[in-house]
Design a protein around this motif. Structure first.
Motif, PDB file in Angstrom:
ATOM      1  N   PRO A 112       9.247 -10.093  13.866  1.00 19.73           N
ATOM      2  CA  PRO A 112       8.698 -10.922  12.789  1.00 19.73           C
ATOM      3  C   PRO A 112       7.468 -10.013  12.059  1.00 19.73           C
ATOM      4  O   PRO A 112       7.162 -10.364  10.964  1.00 19.73           O
ATOM      5  N   GLU A 113       6.935  -8.954  12.781  1.00 19.18           N
ATOM      6  CA  GLU A 113       6.103  -8.339  12.056  1.00 19.18           C
ATOM      7  C   GLU A 113       6.828  -7.347  10.682  1.00 19.18           C
ATOM      8  O   GLU A 113       6.212  -7.047   9.913  1.00 19.18           O
ATOM      9  N   THR A 114       8.111  -6.903  11.032  1.00 15.38           N
ATOM     10  CA  THR A 114       8.608  -6.188  10.134  1.00 15.38           C
ATOM     11  C   THR A 114       9.090  -7.288   8.687  1.00 15.38           C
ATOM     12  O   THR A 114       8.702  -6.938   7.846  1.00 15.38           O
ATOM     13  N   MET A 115       9.192  -8.408   9.191  1.00 15.53           N
ATOM     14  CA  MET A 115       9.483  -9.320   8.061  1.00 15.53           C
ATOM     15  C   MET A 115       8.331 -10.011   7.316  1.00 15.53           C
ATOM     16  O   MET A 115       8.259  -9.924   6.252  1.00 15.53           O
ATOM     17  N   ARG A 116       7.115  -9.867   8.226  1.00 13.15           N
ATOM     18  CA  ARG A 116       5.918 -10.459   7.338  1.00 13.15           C
ATOM     19  C   ARG A 116       4.988  -9.514   7.077  1.00 13.15           C
ATOM     20  O   ARG A 116       4.092  -9.625   6.074  1.00 13.15           O
ATOM     21  N   LEU A 117       4.888  -8.331   7.772  1.00 15.82           N
ATOM     22  CA  LEU A 117       3.734  -7.310   7.517  1.00 15.82           C
ATOM     23  C   LEU A 117       4.120  -6.244   6.662  1.00 15.82           C
ATOM     24  O   LEU A 117       5.025  -5.523   6.818  1.00 15.82           O
ATOM     25  N   LYS A 118       3.616  -6.096   5.686  1.00 19.78           N
ATOM     26  CA  LYS A 118       3.712  -4.704   4.601  1.00 19.78           C
ATOM     27  C   LYS A 118       2.967  -3.665   5.063  1.00 19.78           C
ATOM     28  O   LYS A 118       1.827  -3.664   5.113  1.00 19.78           O
ATOM     29  N   ASP A 119       3.660  -2.618   5.273  1.00 23.06           N
ATOM     30  CA  ASP A 119       2.855  -1.109   5.723  1.00 23.06           C
ATOM     31  C   ASP A 119       1.908  -0.786   4.853  1.00 23.06           C
ATOM     32  O   ASP A 119       0.866  -0.286   5.391  1.00 23.06           O
ATOM     33  N   GLU A 120       1.950  -1.102   3.579  1.00 29.25           N
ATOM     34  CA  GLU A 120       0.950  -0.667   2.683  1.00 29.25           C
ATOM     35  C   GLU A 120      -0.478  -1.155   2.725  1.00 29.25           C
ATOM     36  O   GLU A 120      -1.492  -0.772   2.493  1.00 29.25           O
ATOM     37  N   ASN A 121      -0.310  -2.334   3.762  1.00 28.16           N
ATOM     38  CA  ASN A 121      -1.509  -3.132   3.798  1.00 28.16           C
ATOM     39  C   ASN A 121      -2.136  -2.624   5.028  1.00 28.16           C
ATOM     40  O   ASN A 121      -3.289  -3.303   5.541  1.00 28.16           O
ATOM     41  N   TYR A 122      -1.760  -1.844   5.858  1.00 27.41           N
ATOM     42  CA  TYR A 122      -2.277  -1.496   7.237  1.00 27.41           C
ATOM     43  C   TYR A 122      -2.279  -0.046   7.501  1.00 27.41           C
ATOM     44  O   TYR A 122      -1.607   0.680   6.617  1.00 27.41           O
ATOM     45  N   PHE A 123      -2.951   0.500   8.531  1.00 26.45           N
ATOM     46  CA  PHE A 123      -2.897   1.824   8.573  1.00 26.45           C
ATOM     47  C   PHE A 123      -1.691   2.672   8.953  1.00 26.45           C
ATOM     48  O   PHE A 123      -0.799   2.095   9.761  1.00 26.45           O
ATOM     49  N   GLN A 124      -1.499   3.795   8.192  1.00 25.25           N
ATOM     50  CA  GLN A 124      -0.177   4.408   8.534  1.00 25.25           C
ATOM     51  C   GLN A 124      -0.640   5.846   8.623  1.00 25.25           C
ATOM     52  O   GLN A 124      -1.576   6.538   8.048  1.00 25.25           O
ATOM     53  N   TYR A 125       0.013   6.743   9.503  1.00 21.35           N
ATOM     54  CA  TYR A 125      -0.339   8.116   9.564  1.00 21.35           C
ATOM     55  C   TYR A 125       0.159   8.951   8.491  1.00 21.35           C
ATOM     56  O   TYR A 125      -0.560   9.867   7.852  1.00 21.35           O
ATOM     57  N   TYR A 126       1.462   8.427   7.963  1.00 16.39           N
ATOM     58  CA  TYR A 126       1.684   9.118   6.887  1.00 16.39           C
ATOM     59  C   TYR A 126       2.260   8.025   5.613  1.00 16.39           C
ATOM     60  O   TYR A 126       2.780   7.139   5.884  1.00 16.39           O
TER      61      TYR A 126
END
Length: 402
Positions: free
Chosen positions: A172-186
Motif C-alpha cells: 500500500p505504501e507504494t500505491m499511496r505515498l509519493k517518494d518526492e514527499n518524503y526523505f530520500q538518500y538520493y
C-alpha cells in the motif's frame, strides 16, 4: 430484562473461546503426507492472525468497549471475504478497457459477441487458458476475461489461489505515498521516476481489481461462492460494522441505554453503558466470523490430496464450529437461513394468511422469499423480545425474555 441477554453474551463468548481452543489444539492433529505444501502453512498463519483479532474483540467486549469491538469486526469480515477467495477462488479475471473507442451500446454488445466467438476458436485450438469473456458488470466500457487460477508446474491439478499471491505482494505504501514527499538518500532521475510510477500503477491496479471491497465481492460472485442474496447481506453487515470504523455520527451513541442522554462531564466514552443487546450483537459477530474462518481452513485441509495431508484431524474443530449455527440461529449472518423473527415479520406484512396456513405456520415460509432487514441493530433488538399479533405469535430465542 437484561439478565437473560447478559447470560446469553457469556454463552456466545464461551462458544467462541471453545472454537479458538479447538483451533489452537488442531495443528498437531494434522498429519502431513510425503510432501508438505507451503501454501497450507501460509493460509494457517493468515488464520492465526485473524484469531488474534477475534481474541482482541472478546477482550474489548469483556471490558465494555462495544463500538471498538464492532469496528474490529469490520476488519474481520473483510479478511473473511478475502480468505474465502484464498481457499476457494479457483477463478480470476482480467479487464480490457475499451473506453477510448467510445462504442455505443449496440457496438459494445457486438464487440462482446465478437470476442466470445474468437475465444471459442482459440479454445478449440487449445491456444488459450481463458474460460470466459463477457462485459464487466461494474463498468460499462470494459471486457472481462475469466481465467482458471495459477497452476503449479509440478502438480497441475492443484490451483494456487491468485488472491493469496496478490495479498502477499501488495504494498500500500507504494500505491499511496509519493517518494518526492518524503526523505530520500538520493534524488531519482527521470528514468527512475518513470519506473517507480509503473510500480505505483501496478499496485493501484492490483488493489482495484483484486483486493478492494468491490473486487472481493465480484470475485466471490464469479467463483460461485456468493449469490445476489448473500451479496446483499454482506453489504448490509459491512456497512453497519463500518460505522464503528469510520467517523459516523451517533453510531456508538445509538448502542447505549439510554442513547438520548447528553451530559457535559468528561469521561472515557459516554456515562451510560452500552446496552446488553449491543454486547450480544458484537459477541455474535465475532462467533460467526470465527466459525466462518475456521470452517474455510478446515475444508481446505480436508480436501487436500493425500500426498499433502494424510489425515486432516478436524473432528474436534468441526464439533466446536457446529455449535455456532446450532445454538445461535437467531442471528442472520451471511450463509445461514433467515431466523424465525424475520420470517414472522415477513409473513405479517407481505404474505396471505392462507399461504401461511398451507405452509404449516410462518416458520415454514420458503427461506428464499424472506428479505434481509438492513437495519441490523434495530431489527436484532426487536428479535430478542416475544411478539404476538392476531394471527401469529413469536417466542424470544432467549429463556426468560418476554
Amino acid at each position: 430484562m437484561s439478565e437473560p441477554i447478559a447470560a446469553e453474551v457469556e454463552r456466545v463468548n464461551e462458544v467462541t473461546r471453545s472454537m479458538i481452543s479447538a483451533y489452537c489444539a488442531w495443528g498437531p492433529q494434522i498429519q502431513h503426507g510425503e510432501t508438505q505444501l507451503f501454501t497450507h502453512t501460509q493460509l494457517l498463519e493468515f488464520v492465526n492472525l485473524r484469531i488474534e483479532t477475534a481474541d482482541s474483540c472478546l477482550l474489548l467486549i469483556g471490558n465494555g468497549k462495544i463500538a471498538d469491538a464492532l469496528g474490529l469486526g469490520r476488519s474481520l469480515l473483510e479478511n473473511y471475504l478475502l480468505f474465502m477467495l484464498m481457499c476457494r477462488g479457483k477463478k480470476y479475471f482480467q479487464l480490457r478497457d475499451l473506453s477510448e473507442e467510445k462504442l455505443t451500446g449496440g457496438q459494445f454488445k457486438a464487440r462482446v459477441a465478437q470476442e466470445q466467438e474468437r475465444l471459442r476458436e482459440l479454445q478449440h485450438k487449445g491456444e488459450t487458458d481463458c474460460i470466459e469473456v463477457k462485459r464487466y458488470p461494474r463498468a460499462k466500457d470494459r471486457l472481462m476475461y475469466v481465467f482458471e487460477g495459477l497452476k503449479m508446474k509440478d502438480d497441475p491439478a492443484f490451483i494456487h489461489p491468485v488472491h493469496l499471491v496478490h495479498f502477499q505482494e501488495f504494498r500500500p505504501e507504494t500505491m499511496r505515498l509519493k517518494d518526492e514527499n518524503y526523505f530520500q538518500y538520493y534524488q531519482n532521475d527521470k528514468e527512475a521516476r518513470k519506473v517507480l510510477q509503473g510500480h505505483v500503477d501496478a499496485e493501484a491496479w492490483r488493489y482495484k481489481h483484486y483486493l478492494s471491497y468491490d473486487a472481493l465481492l465480484h470475485s466471490l460472485e464469479i467463483n460461485g461462492i456468493i449469490d445476489t442474496d448473500v451479496n446483499a447481506r454482506i453489504e448490509a453487515h459491512y456497512t453497519f460494522l463500518g460505522k464503528f470504523l469510520h467517523p459516523t455520527h451517533d453510531a456508538a451513541r445509538d448502542l447505549h441505554n439510554p442513547s438520548n442522554w447528553h451530559g457535559e462531564r468528561t469521561s472515557i466514552g459516554l456515562e451510560h453503558r452500552y446496552s446488553e443487546a449491543s454486547k450480544l450483537l458484537a459477541s455474535l459477530y465475532v462467533s460467526h466470523l470465527v466459525a466462518g474462518l475456521l470452517g474455510e481452513v478446515a475444508t481446505l485441509i480436508e480436501s487436500a490430496p493425500g500426498k499433502y495431508i494424510s489425515n486432516a484431524g478436524t473432528a474436534d474443530l468441526r464439533e466446536a464450529i457446529s455449535r455456532v449455527n446450532r445454538n445461535f440461529p437467531y442471528f442472520w449472518f451471511l450463509f445461514n437461513d433467515p431466523p424465525h423473527y424475520d420470517r414472522f415479520m415477513y409473513c405479517i406484512h407481505h404474505v396471505d394468511p392462507v399461504d401461511v396456513r398451507n405452509w404449516g405456520g410462518y416458520s415454514n415460509v420458503p427461506v428464499k422469499d424472506v428479505p434481509f432487514n438492513q437495519h441490523i441493530y434495530e431489527n436484532f433488538q426487536r428479535s430478542l423480545n416475544s411478539a404476538r399479533t392476531t394471527l401469529y405469535s413469536y417466542q424470544s430465542p432467549l429463556p426468560g425474555m418476554q
